[in-house]
Design an enzyme around this catalytic site. Sequence first.
Site, mmCIF file in Angstrom:
data_model
loop_
_atom_site.group_PDB
_atom_site.id
_atom_site.type_symbol
_atom_site.label_atom_id
_atom_site.label_comp_id
_atom_site.label_asym_id
_atom_site.label_seq_id
_atom_site.Cartn_x
_atom_site.Cartn_y
_atom_site.Cartn_z
ATOM 1 N N PRO A 71 0.878 -1.429 -0.114
ATOM 2 C CA PRO A 71 -0.167 0.137 -0.053
ATOM 3 C C PRO A 71 0.747 1.490 -0.034
ATOM 4 O O PRO A 71 0.399 2.358 -0.370
ATOM 5 C CB PRO A 71 -0.864 -0.148 1.246
ATOM 6 C CG PRO A 71 -0.662 -1.741 1.635
ATOM 7 C CD PRO A 71 0.408 -2.047 1.188
ATOM 8 N N GLU A 72 2.115 1.228 0.343
ATOM 9 C CA GLU A 72 2.935 2.441 0.403
ATOM 10 C C GLU A 72 3.057 3.109 -0.997
ATOM 11 O O GLU A 72 3.059 2.289 -1.943
ATOM 12 C CB GLU A 72 4.281 2.074 1.016
ATOM 13 C CG GLU A 72 4.281 1.575 2.366
ATOM 14 C CD GLU A 72 3.864 2.441 3.552
ATOM 15 O OE1 GLU A 72 3.442 3.531 3.160
ATOM 16 O OE2 GLU A 72 3.686 2.146 4.538
ATOM 17 N N PHE A 74 4.548 6.204 -3.719
ATOM 18 C CA PHE A 74 5.736 6.470 -4.468
ATOM 19 C C PHE A 74 6.818 7.265 -3.794
ATOM 20 O O PHE A 74 7.996 6.717 -3.759
ATOM 21 C CB PHE A 74 5.279 7.511 -5.587
ATOM 22 C CG PHE A 74 6.316 7.897 -6.524
ATOM 23 C CD1 PHE A 74 7.100 6.811 -7.099
ATOM 24 C CD2 PHE A 74 6.754 9.054 -7.132
ATOM 25 C CE1 PHE A 74 8.139 6.826 -8.111
ATOM 26 C CE2 PHE A 74 7.824 9.373 -8.178
ATOM 27 C CZ PHE A 74 8.347 8.444 -8.516
ATOM 28 N N ASN A 75 6.121 8.219 -2.891
ATOM 29 C CA ASN A 75 7.429 8.968 -2.306
ATOM 30 C C ASN A 75 7.894 8.328 -1.018
ATOM 31 O O ASN A 75 8.940 8.662 -0.326
ATOM 32 C CB ASN A 75 6.681 10.506 -2.081
ATOM 33 C CG ASN A 75 6.474 11.104 -3.235
ATOM 34 O OD1 ASN A 75 7.579 11.572 -3.855
ATOM 35 N ND2 ASN A 75 5.344 11.294 -3.756
#
Length: 447
Positions: A71-72, A74-75
């Site tokens: 779920p994390e 791009f940044n």
Amino acid sequence: MDWPARSPDLNPIEHIWDIMSRSIHQRHVAPQTVQELADALDQVWEKIPQETIRHLIRSMPRYLLYDVNPPEGFNLRRDVYIRMASLVKTLRRHGDWVLVLPPWGRLYHWQSPDIHQTRIPWGEFFSLTSLQGNVPVIEYEEFIAESGGPFIEQVLVLQNYAEGWTDGKWEEKVNERPCVERLMYSKDKQGYYRGWFWGYEETRCVNVTCLSAQGHASMLAPLLQNNITSTSVMLDRAETVLHDHYAGKDYWNTRRSMVFAKHLRLLGDEFRAKYLNSTDEQDQIVYNEDWTLIKNKLGSARGGPYLGVHLRRKDFIWDHREDVPSLKGAVKKIMSLMKKTKLDRVFVATDADDEELAELKRMLPEMTRFEPTWEDLELLKDGGVAIIDQWICAHARFFIGTSVSTFSFRIHEEREILGFEPKTTYNRFCGDSEKECEQPTHWKIVY
């Protein structure tokens, strides 16, 4: 087979080991020759000094791969890269370690329909030459070519300790433990582990182990160096470990090396010039293709004649409802800042849906956005569009972002590198009813 002449400095056992080592390194030995070498080695394996074995392992290229909780965004993943780069630097003190960059794809925020967004190499978004100026890195497909196929010898799934902190005491530690959560890997008919592996369905793994870990990234170095002999090791859930030296020199060296791909920077610059009357020369921004040569003094950059805004919506409306404003509250703040800074243009980066965008444009007709065509989006991907948004915000005369958003954090860092006055950078929107609206912390760049 014809054996090369033995050096007088080597005994027969070491001679066989030396031949096998050089053969593997040179990668030009026919498979049957490697098998003959392996058979010869098997006959005397137990007589080979352990220090000789350890020395050979240390001298061979070893690969560190990693992945992050699905779920994390791009940044946050860019942040985890910094942690892994620091770990590889520590590992390289005692061996030839290379960091393998995990291909991009299938991220929650990348929701553009009908766009293929898996197995994307890092070179689509970042300058590999710049990254390699800080730590040795290769793309995943390069790893496949170098290592002989889509095989990973060992996956270590990082997890928190099931019991939490013992006695409320923090200490760095790592132990092999039973898996706390269900493994995202399963065995195939041949006994290999299969998993997501960034969309490379052909990738297989020999062994999967769960490690409970608590501490900084380089805490894992002794285990990887001394307890694991695999030449390719993947750390899954790599966000579990912390930065070694957050906001220190090593952190900033790695962060500075994360230079956006040139074609994305050029598109952002073209947009600035065409719609925002902004160029580096006019904006007093000094930039160099070589990140090691950029050492701008804070306050040296003036920025383009526009207000840069990052307004996070969607899941943030619910997850951070106390410190995220309503659209009306955000527009009120934007108009106040435009008046205060005497700017008549505003660039907005936002993930607002179509309905909210229409409302935003109605309330803020001065608003400008980077809106790619479908053809542009197919080429740039959602990640490329996000980078262009960040690049444009990073060049604004004044910037305001969203509370606890890693998208805004990365813009803060970019502006710090470019040399902006901190008070023009570390600003955020406040919730409509937020009583104590603490502004972002200024993490000063260290050279």
